[in-house]
Each structure stands twice: as structure tokens, then as C-alpha cells.
Enzyme design. Structure first.
Site, PDB file in Angstrom:
ATOM      1  N   CYS A 155       0.830  -1.213   0.000  1.00 12.43           N
ATOM      2  CA  CYS A 155       0.000   0.000   0.000  1.00 12.43           C
ATOM      3  C   CYS A 155       0.857   1.254   0.000  1.00 12.43           C
ATOM      4  O   CYS A 155       0.546   2.226  -0.693  1.00 12.43           O
ATOM      5  CB  CYS A 155      -0.949  -0.008   1.193  1.00 12.43           C
ATOM      6  SG  CYS A 155      -2.239  -1.265   1.081  1.00 12.43           S
ATOM      7  N   ASP A 156       1.918   1.253   0.773  1.00  9.67           N
ATOM      8  CA  ASP A 156       2.847   2.382   0.766  1.00  9.67           C
ATOM      9  C   ASP A 156       3.402   2.620  -0.629  1.00  9.67           C
ATOM     10  O   ASP A 156       3.399   3.745  -1.146  1.00  9.67           O
ATOM     11  CB  ASP A 156       4.011   2.099   1.720  1.00  9.67           C
ATOM     12  CG  ASP A 156       3.919   2.894   3.010  1.00  9.67           C
ATOM     13  OD1 ASP A 156       3.392   4.021   2.984  1.00  9.67           O
ATOM     14  OD2 ASP A 156       4.387   2.397   4.047  1.00  9.67           O
TER      15      ASP A 156
END
Length: 677
Positions: A173-174
Site C-alpha cells: 500500500c505504501d
């Protein structure tokens, strides 16, 4: 520059990006833009991006930082000061993009939000990455990668039914948030250059994760069950997963009639091909567990290489499952020159991951590794007409090659004797020994941020000066070595993220002590507590008098936690059981107990301690430097080889109501009441 492309020919040449990024999302986005030719000016606080404190380390520099922040310039600004804000405004006036991933509203509270910056630069693209987005009911909450993976549904479909939800092995997600930020910036720049103005780009880790749920959303919106955990298997077709081989694991996808036929023939399994129960991919998926168990009875008798060659010969998509070290040296990767070397004048060749974007006419930039902290502050601020308010207080702008005694112009040593300015440290050198004295005896030498930074600089000096053969750390007075960090500095904390950033800054200093090439000795009288214990533990030797007391009483006093880095040090020097005992009972080890545990090398009467220190230093100065360095270096590598991610733990502890209440209680002299929240 290795790419063979002149800077002016790169797609984003002439585009200036100001990055205020920590850890992953914004730095990863800015790296993509830098690879494409943008000038990226990374604005860091005086303590630096917390990633700089993340190991493993190369000659004292974070290896992940060197790669995540390639092709960038580093400028140190204190954005909590008026001068720092003014300097940032000057940068933003001349920039095309501001890219940040602080908590929503943080830049606005500094007077550096998009509305404020658009007044001076209406064409500015202002891109923000965050956990949950700039608005909505969760906007104010901290959000890390694992929380986004959890809330987006990714963890619910990752793992096996037996394992429970599993986080992806990389911060997906980062990193995806970073990619969407870069894509959004490019779209906003295209709009601006077509006659539009600047605009806000808002990307969240949550929505970045949700964007991957193509199959799950299709099922849910189609009225079906959205799916569960199937391990490495496909959500609806088979065989399409990892399979056990004799010497490892291999993946294969045989979901069309042609590939299923080739799959069975390569395994010499005509019985599977003739079994009507397995006629279609959907049929096979319905009986997947039974089918895979049958297939693995065959694959487990063959090597990975044999299976890949056989399936490939029959046109079946397949690949071995490689360890990272194998993937990074795979012939497909090396033949396409994906891994390249960024030349550093002091570190030499720094290997880099390539850009997956292969442009035939304007290939990606291949220039420099991540910069030294503040390396470009003076030059950049002069260029933009801003005042350099950090002179003398930022990190070193250069770095020497260790064990060679080389120094750089920017590393100015303190006076030979005397206090380091504004740091409550006394730094002195005599007969090959550099001594740092923590000089706040009225506060039991509690460490301030300035003292930590001064200690970092003293370590830099120890390695830069070829005359220094040993480093000694001690506290002023007889009451304490260091009685922890100055708790008053916690009063400004507003969230757990402040705690994560704080622990990263402390880890940077603790790691720097451990990284010093020459032997380090902590001389302990009285209390050695909390941050003081971390400092002493990072030293190679600890000598104490009978008044010494060692402990971490935060379970009784503050309700926060130690970082994984400090825990790892204590585990190595004191042992896991004794470390846990100290933390859970919030008690102290006296000097003799510490000696019995092997934590302290020697204990003396108070009047005899200096003689013991002198004798120890005489022995150190007479011994082979390379042998001592090698012992230190290998010990350090062993300790740091498996440090876990601790961001979620630290954020929860420092963001707790208990911690906030304990800090308030410290200010009033009262006893905190614990709630467990």
C-alpha cells in the site's frame, strides 16, 4: 549518469519537485519523478528522514535510504521555526511540485498548505499521500501500510484458511500510494501545461490497496461472495499456484485447455488429463485441494529446474520461486541491466534497483545514491534566495571513508576542550581518547534532542580524526550516567507518529555509537536509565562503580515502549530473559547484578573507577586496531541482520492515552493512573 541520456533530454528535465517525505510513499513517488529527470529537493528536519535510522548500514549510512532516495538533493529545514517556514516558501515559489506525506493538516498548521503556497505560485501541483485521505472520518488517524492492507481487504484475502490474515511481504500500500502520487503529479502537470492551473493530488494508502481488489470487487458487485484466503492459488481457476518440488517451490498456471494438456504431458500424467472431473478450469478449481495434492505427489519427485524446463517445453507458463538474493542476480535481470551502480565518491559503487519504465528514446536517469543529510542546504537556499538558518546545526554534509582517516570540509570539529555549543555536552581529546561528558548534572544528565545530535557529531569526529583511538562516554556528577531522555520534550507530541519519528531519531544516534570504528567505553556512576541505558548498551564496554543502577522503568513511569533497535541491543548484551524482566518489573539491576549478567565488564568502589578506566584504555590503545574493529563490525552485523518492523508497536504505545497522561503527570509531579488505552 549511466543512462546515456543527457539531463536536458530526460522527460521531466526542468521540473522541480520539493519533497517533504518520510519512510516510503512520498520518497518512493519522488524517486520515480527523479528517475524521469525531475530535480527533487528533499526537505528534511535536522534529525533527518527516519529512514536514515533504518538498517542495514553501509559505512554508517542506511542502505535502504541510499536506494530509496537516489538522484535527489538534501536540504535541512526546521519547519517548526519561522526561518524554516520562510525558506520553504522560497523553495515552493520556484517549484513545480510539492510532494508530502505528513499527517493531513500538518503542513497547513505550519502555514505551508496548498492554499497558502498557491498565493505565490498558482501553478503549483501540491501532492499529498496519507493513510486514509485528506478528508473523511478517518483522516485524522495515523495510518501505516499494515493498517491500510487490513482495512482495504487485502489481508483478508492473503494467506491460507489456516494461517489467518497475512500481510504482503512488501509494503504494497505504501509503494502503490507512491506510484499513484507520481502518476497523479504527471497528470496534473500535463493539465497545468495545457493552460490550467495548479491543483491538489490526494492519494491514500487505503484507496491504493482497494484499487487492487479487482476480482473481489467484481464478485461483490456481481452479487457473489467476495472471496477468502487461498494461499498462492488463484481465486477461481486451477491449477494456478505454487507447487512443491524436491528442492524448492515452483509456480505454474494451466488454466486453458492447451496449457492444461501441456501441464499433464510434461508431468507424464495422462491420467489427470483423462479424468473428466478435471475437464475445465472451473471444475479443477472446485476440486483444487484434491487435485493439488495429487499433482504434488509427482512434482515433489522432481527438481525445480527440471519442472520449469519440462513445462516450458510444453508451453506452460511457469517460474521458480526465488529468494531475494536469487532474484537480484537472476540472468533475466542481469542481462537486461536492471541492477546498476551509482557512483559515490566515498562509498564507491552503490548498487541500485533500476526503473521498470524503459523508454527507448529517454531512458531513466542513473545518477547518484541517496544524499548525505543536508548536503545541498547552503547551495539550494542561496539559489532560491533563502537564508540558511541551519548552519552549524544540521547533519554533516560530507562523509569520510572509515578506517582511512579522511575528513571532509563540512565536518568541522568542536574545540579541542570545552562545551559543544548549546548541547550540554563537553567534548575533549587527550592522548588518543575522545571523551564526551553529558553535562546536565542538575537534571541527572537527561538527554535533550540537541544533546543527542551533539553525541552523533562526536561519533562522527571520533571516526574522522585518525588520532582518536577510543571514545569514552560519561555523565557529569556522581548521581547519573544519563537518567533517560528529557520528558519535557514529549509534551509537544500529538500522536503516535511523533513517537515513531522520535524513536527513529534516537535509533540513528544509538546506531552511530555502535558504528564507531574505535572501541567505545561507557563509564557509569549512579543511574543509567531509559535512553541512557540505550547509549551505554550501544558502547562496546561498560565500566561502573558500586552506585550504578541500570533499568528501563517506563512501565511504571511513562507507558510508552522501546524501539526494536534498542530491544535488539539489550537482547544481545543482556539476554532476552533479563531484558524482559527489566521491562515488565520496571526494576533496576545494581552494579553487581549487571556484572554477573555479563553486561558490565568491571565494578569498582567509587574512588577506584577512574583508575580502572585508565587501565582499560591503556590496554585498548596497545592492541591491534583492525582486530578490534573486525570484532565490533561482525557483532554489529549479527545484531542488525534480522530487525523486525516496529512502527505499529511504537505508534500504538506513544499514541496511547496512558502515555499522554503520564507526560502530564510528570509535569505536575503526580503518579499516572494506567487505563490500558
Amino acid at each position: 549518469m549511466d543512462s546515456g541520456t543527457a539531463p536536458a533530454a530526460l522527460p521531466l528535465h526542468g521540473t522541480t519537485v520539493i519533497e517533504v517525505g518520510v519512510f516510503m510513499a512520498a520518497p518512493f513517488a519522488a524517486m520515480q519523478l527523479a528517475d524521469l529527470g525531475a530535480r527533487v529537493i528533499k526537505v528534511e528536519p535536522p534529525a533527518g528522514d527516519p529512514t536514515r535510522a533504518t538498517g542495514p548500514f553501509v559505512d554508517g549510512e542506511s542502505s535502504p535510504f541510499l536506494r530509496l532516495n537516489r538522484n535527489k538533493e538534501s536540504v535541512v529545514l526546521d519547519l517548526k521555526s519561522d526561518a524554516g517556514v520562510a525558506a520553504f516558501r522560497a523553495l515552493a515559489r520556484g517549484a513545480d511540485v510539492v510532494l508530502e506525506n505528513l499527517r493531513p493538516g500538518a503542513m497547513g498548521r505550519l502555514g505551508l498548505g496548498p492554499e497558502e503556497l498557491w498565493r505565490d505560485n498558482p501553478g503549483l501541483v501540491y501532492a499529498s499521500g496519507s493513510g486514509w485521505g485528506q478528508d473523511g472520518p478517518l483522516a485524522d488517524r495515523p495510518g501505516l501500510d499494515i493498517m491500510a492492507q487490513a482495512r482495504s481487504g487485502l489481508m483478508a484475502v492473503t494467506g491460507t484458511p489456516e494461517s489467518g490474515p497475512v500481510k504482503a511481504g512488501v509494503p504494497v500500500c505504501d509503494l502503490t500510494c507512491g506510484l499513484y502520487l507520481a502518476l497523479g503529479v504527471l497528470a496534473a502537470l500535463r493539465h497545468r501545461d495545457a493552460g490550467g492551473g495548479g491543483q491538489r493530488v490526494d492519494v491514500s494508502l487505503l484507496e491504493a490497496g482497494l484499487s487492487y481488489t479487482i476480482w473481489e470487487a467484481g464478485k461483490f458487485f456481481g452479487g457473489a461472495e467476495a472471496g477468502g484466503r487461498t494461499g498462492s492459488a488463484h481465486q477461481s481457476q486451477a491449477p494456478y499456484q505454487a507447487l512443491r518440488a524436491r528442492d524448492g517451490w515452483v509456480t505454474a498456471g494451466a488454466i486453458t485447455p492447451a496449457t492444461w494438456t501441456g501441464f499433464c504431458r510434461a508431468l507424464d500424467r495422462p491420467d489427470l488429463l483423462a479424468d473428466e472431473r478435471y475437464a475445465t478450469s472451473a471444475d479443477r478449481f472446485a476440486l483444487r485441494e484434491e487435485l493439488i495434492a495429487d499433482i504434488e505427489r509427482t512434482t515433489a519427485e522432481r527438481d525445480v529446474r527440471e519442472l520449469v524446463e519440462a513445462w516450458t517445453a510444453h508451453g506452460v507458463p511457469c517460474a521458480p520461486i526465488l529468494e531475494p538474493r536469487e532474484a537480484l542476480t537472476d540472468p533475466q535481470v542481469t542481462e537486461r541491466d536492471f541492477i546498476w551502480s551509482a557512483r559515490d565518491p566515498e562509498l564507491g559503487e552503490v548498487r541500485q534497483l533500476g526503473s521498470p519504465m524503459r523508454l527507448s528514446g529517454t531512458p531513466a536517469r542513473r545518477d547518484s545514491p541517496g544524499p548525505r543529510l543536508g548536503a545541498h542546504t547552503g547551495a539550494v537556499l542561496r539559489e532560491f534566495g533563502a537564508v540558511d538558518h541551519t548552519e552549524g546545526h544540521r547533519g554533516t554534509e560530507g562523509r569520510k571513508k572509515r578506517m582511512a582517516g579522511e575528513t571532509t570540509e563540512a565536518r568541522t570539529a568542536p574545540e579541542e576542550h570545552g562545551a559543544a555549543p548549546d548541547t550540554d555536552l563537553i567534548v575533549s581529546a587527550e592522548d588518543g581518547v575522545l571523551t564526551v561528558t553529558f553535562d546536565r548534572p542538575d537534571a541527572r544528565n537527561a538527554m535533550t534532542s540537541q544533546m543527542y545530535e551533539g553525541l552523533f557529531q562526536a561519533c562522527e569526529r571520533a571516526d574522522a580524526d585518525p588520532e582518536v583511538k577510543a571514545l569514552v562516554l560519561r555523565g557529569a556528577g556522581a548521581k547519573a550516567f544519563v537518567a533517560g531522555s528529557d520528558i519535557r520534550e514529549f509534551e509537544a507530541f500529538s500522536s503516535g507518529e511523533d513517537g515513531v519519528a522520535y524513536e527513529a531519531r534516537i535509533s540513528r544516534v544509538i546506531n552511530r555509537i555502535e558504528d564507531v570504528d574505535v572501541p567505545t567505553v561507557a563509564v557509569v556512576r549512579g543511574y543509567c536509565v531509559g535512553g541512557g541505558l540505550a547509549i551505554a548498551t550501544a558502547c562496546d564496554l561498560r565500566l561502573a562503580d558500586e552506585t550504578a543502577r541500570f533499568g528501563v522503568p517506563i512501565a511504571r513511569t511513562l507507558g510508552n515502549c522501546l524501539s526494536a533497535n534498542t530491544m535488539s541491543l539489550l537482547h544481545q548484551r543482556l539476554g532476552p530473559a533479563r531484558t524482559l524482566d527489566l521491562l515488565l518489573r520496571a526494576d533496576f539491576l545494581d552494579a553487581e547484578d549487571a556484572r554477573a549478567a555479563g553486561f558490565v565488564s568491571a565494578v569498582t568502589a567509587p574512588e577506584d573507577l577512574e583508575e580502572k578506566v585508565a587501565d582499560t584504555l591503556r590496554r585498548i590503545l596497545s592492541q591491534a586496531p583492525i582486530t578490534m574493529w573486525a570484532a565490533k563490525e561482525l557483532t554489529r552485523r549479527l545484531r542488525r541482520s534480522g530487525l523486525p518492523d516496529d512502527g505499529d508497536v511504537v505508534e500504538r504505545a506513544f499514541g496511547s492515552a496512558d502515555f499522554a497522561a503520564a507526560v502530564r503527570a510528570f509535569g505536575t509531579g503526580s503518579t499516572p493512573e494506567w487505563t490500558g488505552r
